[in-house]
Scaffold this active site. Sequence first.
Site, mmCIF file in Angstrom:
data_model
loop_
_atom_site.group_PDB
_atom_site.id
_atom_site.type_symbol
_atom_site.label_atom_id
_atom_site.label_comp_id
_atom_site.label_asym_id
_atom_site.label_seq_id
_atom_site.Cartn_x
_atom_site.Cartn_y
_atom_site.Cartn_z
ATOM 1 N N GLU A 1 35.000 30.543 36.693
ATOM 2 C CA GLU A 1 35.329 31.955 36.860
ATOM 3 C C GLU A 1 34.277 32.846 36.238
ATOM 4 O O GLU A 1 33.851 33.848 36.817
ATOM 5 C CB GLU A 1 36.713 32.248 36.261
ATOM 6 C CG GLU A 1 37.319 33.569 36.712
ATOM 7 C CD GLU A 1 36.892 34.775 35.897
ATOM 8 O OE1 GLU A 1 37.101 35.902 36.353
ATOM 9 O OE2 GLU A 1 36.340 34.595 34.790
ATOM 10 N N ASP B 1 36.933 27.739 31.804
ATOM 11 C CA ASP B 1 35.550 27.995 31.369
ATOM 12 C C ASP B 1 35.510 29.278 30.561
ATOM 13 O O ASP B 1 36.437 30.104 30.634
ATOM 14 C CB ASP B 1 34.593 28.072 32.566
ATOM 15 C CG ASP B 1 34.863 29.271 33.469
ATOM 16 O OD1 ASP B 1 36.056 29.571 33.722
ATOM 17 O OD2 ASP B 1 33.903 29.921 33.919
HETATM 18 N N1 BES Z 1 39.541 37.984 32.408
HETATM 19 C C1 BES Z 1 38.379 38.600 32.924
HETATM 20 C C2 BES Z 1 38.661 39.748 33.875
HETATM 21 C C3 BES Z 1 39.361 40.899 33.242
HETATM 22 C C4 BES Z 1 38.828 41.516 32.145
HETATM 23 C C5 BES Z 1 40.518 41.354 33.755
HETATM 24 C C6 BES Z 1 39.486 42.570 31.561
HETATM 25 C C7 BES Z 1 41.163 42.408 33.189
HETATM 26 C C8 BES Z 1 40.663 43.007 32.078
HETATM 27 C C9 BES Z 1 37.530 37.579 33.654
HETATM 28 O O1 BES Z 1 37.462 36.343 32.988
HETATM 29 C C10 BES Z 1 36.117 38.099 33.748
HETATM 30 O O2 BES Z 1 35.514 38.355 32.758
HETATM 31 N N2 BES Z 1 35.604 38.238 34.943
HETATM 32 C C11 BES Z 1 34.233 38.563 35.184
HETATM 33 C C12 BES Z 1 33.961 38.151 36.591
HETATM 34 C C13 BES Z 1 32.536 37.955 36.940
HETATM 35 C C14 BES Z 1 31.796 37.023 36.033
HETATM 36 C C15 BES Z 1 32.391 37.530 38.388
HETATM 37 C C16 BES Z 1 34.002 40.040 34.988
HETATM 38 O O3 BES Z 1 34.880 40.870 35.238
HETATM 39 O O4 BES Z 1 32.905 40.379 34.552
HETATM 40 ZN ZN ZN Z 2 35.991 36.712 31.323
#
Ligand code: BES
Ligand code: ZN
Length: 449
Positions: free
Chosen positions: A153, A88
């Site tokens: 996610e 997603d």
């Molecule tokens: N891939 C990201 C998380 C991430 C971003 C890890 C930058 C390391 C560096 C992930 O897809 C993401 O964006 N997660 C969200 C989670 C939330 C929607 C619960 C986030 O961190 O905002």
């Molecule tokens: Zn993300």
Amino acid sequence: MLDKVLSTLKADHDAALAELFEFMKFQSVSADPAHGGDVRRCAEWLAALLTRDGFTASVEETGGHPAVVARWQKAPDAPTVLVYGHYDVQPALMEDGWTTDPFEPQLNEGRICGRGASDDKGQLFCHIAGLRAHLRAVGKLPVNVIMLFEGEEESGSDNLEGYLVAKRSELACDAVIASDTAQYTGGRAALTYGLRGLTYLEVTLTGPNRDLHSGTLGGVIANPATALARMVGLLVDESGRVNVPGFYDDVTPLEQWERDAWAKLDYDEAALAAELGVTDLFGEPGYTAVERMWARPTLDVNGIWSGYTGEGAKTVIPAVAGAKLSCRLVPDQEPDKIAELVERRLRLSCPPGLKMEVKHLHGAKPVLLPSEGKFVDCAKAAVGAAWGEDPVFIREGGSIPVIETFVRVLDAPVVLMGFGRPDDRIHGPDERFHLEDFHRGMEASARFW
Ligand code: BES
Ligand code: ZN
């Protein structure tokens, strides 16, 4: 044998890119119910691709958007590794400032451009390509593999924990590997051993039963917009510290060895400010930018709305004001507890006559992962060979909710092998993934197995 796998992988580069483009065309935006059909079609496409490539794949119901599970488990006596990723993506519209259509991927100046290029379609595709190179070159894998690609996610992985608990024995594994993080600045190879957590709130203040004339009725009731601005403003002090009683109580302080190790990374704060187009960085005093991003908690306003925002002036007292707030959390802060503390602080400063409603949206627990062990060593060697330099060990400011669930429910070590870059513009317009990183990511995956 590895030579044969790597040459097969190289021969597959162009086909892999074309398939990644097809994958990126699906508007698998999990947060928007209008895209539910696109999310499912994307899952079906992915399962069909993995079936064709020699895996036993299925679209799995979770209660929310489906997950794709694909297996190859024909190596008795060898360990089982679960590969996690998410298909997603975040919402993307041309009017957000994209230079090209976010769902018409293209290659520009050595970069794969489009929504999901780096987060996380491009990165998860590295593992598909790395694994199938083994199958194509030698007809088997050196280990047993379960791929688990989820579709929620970006909207908090609300249903995945239930799925993992229900399928615990079928998902039993010796380690989990995920590529949904980034390299260190400037394309330096990195493995990530910590992620921040998250707690997300939406607050609404309701005052009079309609918008009012600010002349006739100004001064006799609390203005929801003025009140909300003040209430939200009080949550962070002028220095950048969060001003919510109890907020820092459960924070595990940074260890001296980490501070020393990170100081050696020589992070260029001025370059970050320049890249972001700001004159100064700002945040909690006493910590470097890297420390604040990776290991200190924060509170941010993600959106705030009320009243008249069109051309010219309109003398009005708005009936309603709202804001979305989120906190990034570090070990051992608990998302639910922090949400309660923030809500309590807001309630304390809410003036009489206004109704305050708070919705707790999603949460994610922070994690710290082992930075040694058999699987970390494999990742180190694989990434090291693909990048031509040893990876550095870093933490990240972002969150991946299910990582903590893997540790707790599957009791397996998790290795975060990130192929993206901090400036891939994930979640923003013109998201991209360097073609070079796509190639190196596929190679690191193939070598890891
Ligand atoms: N891939 C990201 C998380 C991430 C971003 C890890 C930058 C390391 C560096 C992930 O897809 C993401 O964006 N997660 C969200 C989670 C939330 C929607 C619960 C986030 O961190 O905002
Ligand atoms: Zn993300």
